[in-house]
Scaffold this motif. Structure first.
Motif, PDB file in Angstrom:
ATOM      1  N   ALA A 148      67.430  33.272  39.904  1.00  0.00           N
ATOM      2  CA  ALA A 148      67.863  32.020  39.278  1.00  0.00           C
ATOM      3  C   ALA A 148      67.008  31.713  38.047  1.00  0.00           C
ATOM      4  CB  ALA A 148      67.788  30.873  40.272  1.00  0.00           C
ATOM      5  N   ILE A 149      65.707  31.993  38.133  1.00  0.00           N
ATOM      6  CA  ILE A 149      64.823  31.761  36.985  1.00  0.00           C
ATOM      7  C   ILE A 149      65.216  32.680  35.839  1.00  0.00           C
ATOM      8  CG2 ILE A 149      62.449  31.993  36.151  1.00  0.00           C
ATOM      9  CD1 ILE A 149      61.524  31.063  38.915  1.00  0.00           C
ATOM     10  N   ARG A 150      65.485  33.954  36.141  1.00  0.00           N
ATOM     11  CA  ARG A 150      65.886  34.900  35.098  1.00  0.00           C
ATOM     12  C   ARG A 150      67.196  34.462  34.427  1.00  0.00           C
ATOM     13  NH1 ARG A 150      62.982  39.598  35.215  1.00  0.00           N
ATOM     14  NH2 ARG A 150      61.865  40.019  37.142  1.00  0.00           N
ATOM     15  N   GLN A 151      68.137  33.995  35.227  1.00  0.00           N
ATOM     16  CA  GLN A 151      69.420  33.543  34.671  1.00  0.00           C
ATOM     17  C   GLN A 151      69.212  32.320  33.782  1.00  0.00           C
ATOM     18  OE1 GLN A 151      72.344  32.524  37.604  1.00  0.00           O
ATOM     19  NE2 GLN A 151      73.993  32.482  36.119  1.00  0.00           N
ATOM     20  N   GLU A 152      68.395  31.391  34.212  1.00  0.00           N
ATOM     21  CA  GLU A 152      68.130  30.191  33.414  1.00  0.00           C
ATOM     22  C   GLU A 152      67.397  30.553  32.126  1.00  0.00           C
ATOM     23  OE1 GLU A 152      68.526  26.255  32.454  1.00  0.00           O
ATOM     24  OE2 GLU A 152      69.414  27.302  34.149  1.00  0.00           O
ATOM     25  N   LEU A 153      66.509  31.544  32.178  1.00  0.00           N
ATOM     26  CA  LEU A 153      65.838  32.007  30.961  1.00  0.00           C
ATOM     27  C   LEU A 153      66.846  32.564  29.961  1.00  0.00           C
ATOM     28  CD1 LEU A 153      62.583  33.728  32.225  1.00  0.00           C
ATOM     29  CD2 LEU A 153      62.739  31.900  30.545  1.00  0.00           C
ATOM     30  N   GLN A 154      67.825  33.304  30.434  1.00  0.00           N
ATOM     31  CA  GLN A 154      68.857  33.841  29.545  1.00  0.00           C
ATOM     32  C   GLN A 154      69.636  32.717  28.882  1.00  0.00           C
ATOM     33  OE1 GLN A 154      71.167  36.420  32.021  1.00  0.00           O
ATOM     34  NE2 GLN A 154      69.840  38.191  31.673  1.00  0.00           N
ATOM     35  N   VAL A 155      69.972  31.694  29.660  1.00  0.00           N
ATOM     36  CA  VAL A 155      70.716  30.552  29.124  1.00  0.00           C
ATOM     37  C   VAL A 155      69.884  29.833  28.065  1.00  0.00           C
ATOM     38  CG1 VAL A 155      71.644  28.273  29.695  1.00  0.00           C
ATOM     39  CG2 VAL A 155      72.137  30.224  31.174  1.00  0.00           C
ATOM     40  N   LYS A 156      68.624  29.568  28.380  1.00  0.00           N
ATOM     41  CA  LYS A 156      67.762  28.846  27.432  1.00  0.00           C
ATOM     42  C   LYS A 156      67.542  29.666  26.170  1.00  0.00           C
ATOM     43  CE  LYS A 156      67.413  25.130  29.655  1.00  0.00           C
ATOM     44  NZ  LYS A 156      68.151  23.992  29.141  1.00  0.00           N
ATOM     45  N   ARG A 157      67.355  30.993  26.311  1.00  0.00           N
ATOM     46  CA  ARG A 157      67.174  31.842  25.137  1.00  0.00           C
ATOM     47  C   ARG A 157      68.408  31.757  24.234  1.00  0.00           C
ATOM     48  NH1 ARG A 157      65.747  36.647  27.362  1.00  0.00           N
ATOM     49  NH2 ARG A 157      63.557  36.155  27.121  1.00  0.00           N
ATOM     50  N   TYR A 158      69.591  31.795  24.842  1.00  0.00           N
ATOM     51  CA  TYR A 158      70.828  31.673  24.059  1.00  0.00           C
ATOM     52  C   TYR A 158      70.900  30.315  23.363  1.00  0.00           C
ATOM     53  CZ  TYR A 158      75.711  31.128  22.860  1.00  0.00           C
ATOM     54  OH  TYR A 158      76.866  30.884  22.175  1.00  0.00           O
ATOM     55  N   GLN A 159      70.574  29.252  24.104  1.00  0.00           N
ATOM     56  CA  GLN A 159      70.646  27.910  23.527  1.00  0.00           C
ATOM     57  C   GLN A 159      69.677  27.758  22.357  1.00  0.00           C
ATOM     58  OE1 GLN A 159      69.943  25.473  26.987  1.00  0.00           O
ATOM     59  NE2 GLN A 159      72.140  25.251  27.387  1.00  0.00           N
ATOM     60  N   ILE A 160      68.496  28.343  22.480  1.00  0.00           N
ATOM     61  CA  ILE A 160      67.499  28.231  21.411  1.00  0.00           C
ATOM     62  C   ILE A 160      67.927  29.052  20.195  1.00  0.00           C
ATOM     63  CG2 ILE A 160      65.127  28.817  20.770  1.00  0.00           C
ATOM     64  CD1 ILE A 160      64.400  28.138  23.743  1.00  0.00           C
ATOM     65  N   GLU A 161      68.353  30.295  20.438  1.00  0.00           N
ATOM     66  CA  GLU A 161      68.659  31.198  19.324  1.00  0.00           C
ATOM     67  C   GLU A 161      70.001  30.897  18.666  1.00  0.00           C
ATOM     68  OE1 GLU A 161      68.348  35.082  20.981  1.00  0.00           O
ATOM     69  OE2 GLU A 161      66.164  35.043  21.037  1.00  0.00           O
ATOM     70  N   GLN A 162      71.030  30.645  19.440  1.00  0.00           N
ATOM     71  CA  GLN A 162      72.375  30.515  18.902  1.00  0.00           C
ATOM     72  C   GLN A 162      72.785  29.073  18.611  1.00  0.00           C
ATOM     73  OE1 GLN A 162      74.037  33.275  18.091  1.00  0.00           O
ATOM     74  NE2 GLN A 162      72.316  34.445  18.886  1.00  0.00           N
ATOM     75  N   CYS A 163      72.274  28.123  19.368  1.00  0.00           N
ATOM     76  CA  CYS A 163      72.720  26.735  19.236  1.00  0.00           C
ATOM     77  C   CYS A 163      71.660  25.826  18.620  1.00  0.00           C
ATOM     78  CB  CYS A 163      73.100  26.174  20.610  1.00  0.00           C
ATOM     79  SG  CYS A 163      74.264  27.175  21.528  1.00  0.00           S
ATOM     80  N   GLY A 164      70.499  26.378  18.303  1.00  0.00           N
ATOM     81  CA  GLY A 164      69.387  25.557  17.835  1.00  0.00           C
ATOM     82  C   GLY A 164      69.693  24.730  16.605  1.00  0.00           C
ATOM     83  N   ALA A 165      70.459  25.286  15.688  1.00  0.00           N
ATOM     84  CA  ALA A 165      70.746  24.573  14.444  1.00  0.00           C
ATOM     85  C   ALA A 165      71.718  23.414  14.645  1.00  0.00           C
ATOM     86  CB  ALA A 165      71.318  25.542  13.414  1.00  0.00           C
TER      87      ALA A 165
END
Length: 50
Positions: free
Chosen positions: A5-22
């Protein structure tokens, strides 16, 4: 929280930071970064790697 679950949440957060940050408000982006760091530390504490 399980390691998977932690690994999956890390993937989600990484996507949110990299792709949705702007497009997300600064305070939500900062919260994403904080959560990413917290989850990364938890994996390191358990002896796992990203």
């Amino acid at each position: 929280m399980s390691t998977d679950a932690i690994r999956q949440e890390l993937q989600v957060k990484r996507y949110q930071i990299e792709q949705c940050g702007a497009y997300r408000p600064w305070n939500i982006r900062n919260a994403d970064i904080h959560m990413f760091r917290m989850l990364s530390r938890e994996l390191k504490r358990r002896g796992e790697t990203e």
